[in-house]
Design a protein around this motif. Structure first.
Motif, mmCIF file in Angstrom:
data_model
loop_
_atom_site.group_PDB
_atom_site.id
_atom_site.type_symbol
_atom_site.label_atom_id
_atom_site.label_comp_id
_atom_site.label_asym_id
_atom_site.label_seq_id
_atom_site.Cartn_x
_atom_site.Cartn_y
_atom_site.Cartn_z
ATOM 1 N N UNK A 78 44.475 -30.777 -75.698
ATOM 2 C CA UNK A 78 44.227 -30.983 -74.276
ATOM 3 C C UNK A 78 43.819 -29.638 -73.684
ATOM 4 N N UNK A 79 42.539 -29.308 -73.793
ATOM 5 C CA UNK A 79 42.018 -28.056 -73.243
ATOM 6 C C UNK A 79 40.682 -28.327 -72.576
ATOM 7 N N UNK A 80 40.488 -27.707 -71.430
ATOM 8 C CA UNK A 80 39.291 -27.936 -70.644
ATOM 9 C C UNK A 80 38.764 -26.603 -70.141
ATOM 10 N N UNK A 81 37.455 -26.407 -70.235
ATOM 11 C CA UNK A 81 36.775 -25.232 -69.699
ATOM 12 C C UNK A 81 35.690 -25.714 -68.754
ATOM 13 N N UNK A 82 35.706 -25.216 -67.521
ATOM 14 C CA UNK A 82 34.737 -25.637 -66.522
ATOM 15 C C UNK A 82 34.148 -24.432 -65.804
ATOM 16 N N UNK A 83 32.897 -24.555 -65.400
ATOM 17 C CA UNK A 83 32.260 -23.585 -64.513
ATOM 18 C C UNK A 83 31.748 -24.370 -63.326
ATOM 19 N N UNK A 84 32.156 -23.949 -62.136
ATOM 20 C CA UNK A 84 31.732 -24.648 -60.940
ATOM 21 C C UNK A 84 32.023 -23.846 -59.695
ATOM 22 N N UNK A 85 31.716 -24.452 -58.557
ATOM 23 C CA UNK A 85 31.903 -23.794 -57.265
ATOM 24 C C UNK A 85 33.122 -24.368 -56.545
ATOM 25 N N UNK A 86 33.854 -23.484 -55.873
ATOM 26 C CA UNK A 86 35.034 -23.882 -55.111
ATOM 27 C C UNK A 86 34.573 -24.664 -53.884
ATOM 28 N N UNK A 87 35.133 -25.847 -53.692
ATOM 29 C CA UNK A 87 34.653 -26.767 -52.664
ATOM 30 C C UNK A 87 35.256 -26.492 -51.281
ATOM 31 N N UNK B 13 53.582 -22.320 -50.358
ATOM 32 C CA UNK B 13 54.871 -22.041 -50.976
ATOM 33 C C UNK B 13 55.590 -23.361 -51.198
ATOM 34 N N UNK B 14 56.098 -23.554 -52.405
ATOM 35 C CA UNK B 14 56.774 -24.814 -52.748
ATOM 36 C C UNK B 14 58.133 -24.523 -53.380
ATOM 37 N N UNK B 15 58.938 -23.839 -52.650
ATOM 38 C CA UNK B 15 60.243 -23.488 -53.177
ATOM 39 C C UNK B 15 60.389 -21.987 -53.222
ATOM 40 N N UNK B 16 61.520 -21.568 -53.708
ATOM 41 C CA UNK B 16 61.825 -20.143 -53.747
ATOM 42 C C UNK B 16 60.926 -19.414 -54.737
ATOM 43 N N UNK B 17 60.064 -18.554 -54.210
ATOM 44 C CA UNK B 17 59.171 -17.696 -55.005
ATOM 45 C C UNK B 17 58.161 -18.484 -55.842
ATOM 46 N N UNK B 18 57.837 -19.725 -55.458
ATOM 47 C CA UNK B 18 56.826 -20.521 -56.159
ATOM 48 C C UNK B 18 55.667 -20.805 -55.219
ATOM 49 N N UNK B 19 54.450 -20.588 -55.722
ATOM 50 C CA UNK B 19 53.269 -20.899 -54.925
ATOM 51 C C UNK B 19 52.322 -21.767 -55.743
ATOM 52 N N UNK B 20 51.548 -22.594 -55.024
ATOM 53 C CA UNK B 20 50.591 -23.487 -55.676
ATOM 54 C C UNK B 20 49.304 -23.504 -54.867
ATOM 55 N N UNK B 21 48.203 -23.645 -55.559
ATOM 56 C CA UNK B 21 46.892 -23.792 -54.940
ATOM 57 C C UNK B 21 46.304 -25.108 -55.418
ATOM 58 N N UNK B 22 45.858 -25.938 -54.493
ATOM 59 C CA UNK B 22 45.155 -27.183 -54.809
ATOM 60 C C UNK B 22 43.762 -27.064 -54.217
ATOM 61 N N UNK B 23 42.747 -27.339 -55.016
ATOM 62 C CA UNK B 23 41.384 -27.278 -54.534
ATOM 63 C C UNK B 23 40.546 -28.177 -55.430
ATOM 64 N N UNK B 24 39.249 -28.072 -55.298
ATOM 65 C CA UNK B 24 38.319 -28.868 -56.091
ATOM 66 C C UNK B 24 37.184 -27.974 -56.550
ATOM 67 N N UNK B 25 36.717 -28.226 -57.771
ATOM 68 C CA UNK B 25 35.568 -27.508 -58.323
ATOM 69 C C UNK B 25 34.392 -28.481 -58.389
ATOM 70 N N UNK B 26 33.253 -28.075 -57.860
ATOM 71 C CA UNK B 26 32.025 -28.874 -57.962
ATOM 72 C C UNK B 26 31.246 -28.381 -59.172
ATOM 73 N N UNK B 27 30.978 -29.300 -60.093
ATOM 74 C CA UNK B 27 30.268 -28.959 -61.324
ATOM 75 C C UNK B 27 28.925 -29.661 -61.309
ATOM 76 N N UNK B 28 27.881 -28.856 -61.292
ATOM 77 C CA UNK B 28 26.522 -29.384 -61.201
ATOM 78 C C UNK B 28 26.153 -30.150 -62.478
ATOM 79 N N UNK B 29 25.546 -31.314 -62.291
ATOM 80 C CA UNK B 29 25.061 -32.112 -63.424
ATOM 81 C C UNK B 29 23.667 -31.654 -63.835
#
Length: 121
Positions: A2-11, A18-34
């Motif tokens: 289960x490994x994935x490599x992508x190149x794309x632009x941040x949408x 912050x999601x708890x003590x000393x934990x951070x998360x980033x949620x975003x989307x990558x646009x991958x040109x066809x």
């Protein structure tokens, strides 16, 4: 495997939560040109990504909306209950390495282990 490599632009604009003590998360989307045009005119695929800890902070520090990045990670699936109490099924990429292909600074590939040694201001 289960490994994935992508190149794309941040949408979207970069936002780290912050999601708890000393934990951070980033949620975003990558646009991958066809390489070809889809019947409905869509010329890109939009892949949701999740980054944790120092990788999330590095993306926040060095990237902005529209930047071209390379990411390595794995696919995960999960479910959650939305506000209407419906079950939502999500498939997303968890980022474990990033290549800054365009941004404020050029850097090399950084893994979670390496990122732990970097101080992000």
């Amino acid at each position: 495997m289960n490994q994935l490599n992508l190149i794309g632009r941040i949408v979207r604009e970069i936002e780290v939560k912050e999601v708890g003590e000393a934990k951070v998360v980033l949620n975003n989307t990558i646009a991958i040109k066809r390489k070809f045009k889809h019947d409905q005119g869509q010329q890109a695929d939009f892949i949701p990504i999740v980054a944790w800890g120092q990788i999330a902070k590095l993306i926040q520090s060095y990237c902005e909306k529209g930047d071209l990045i390379g990411v390595t990670g794995y696919i995960q699936s999960r479910t959650y209950q939305n506000k209407e109490e419906e079950t939502v099924f999500v498939v997303e990429m968890v980022v474990t390495e990033i290549d800054f292909l365009q941004g404020r600074k050029n850097t090399s590939t950084i893994s979670n282990d390496e990122a732990e040694q970097i101080t992000v201001y």
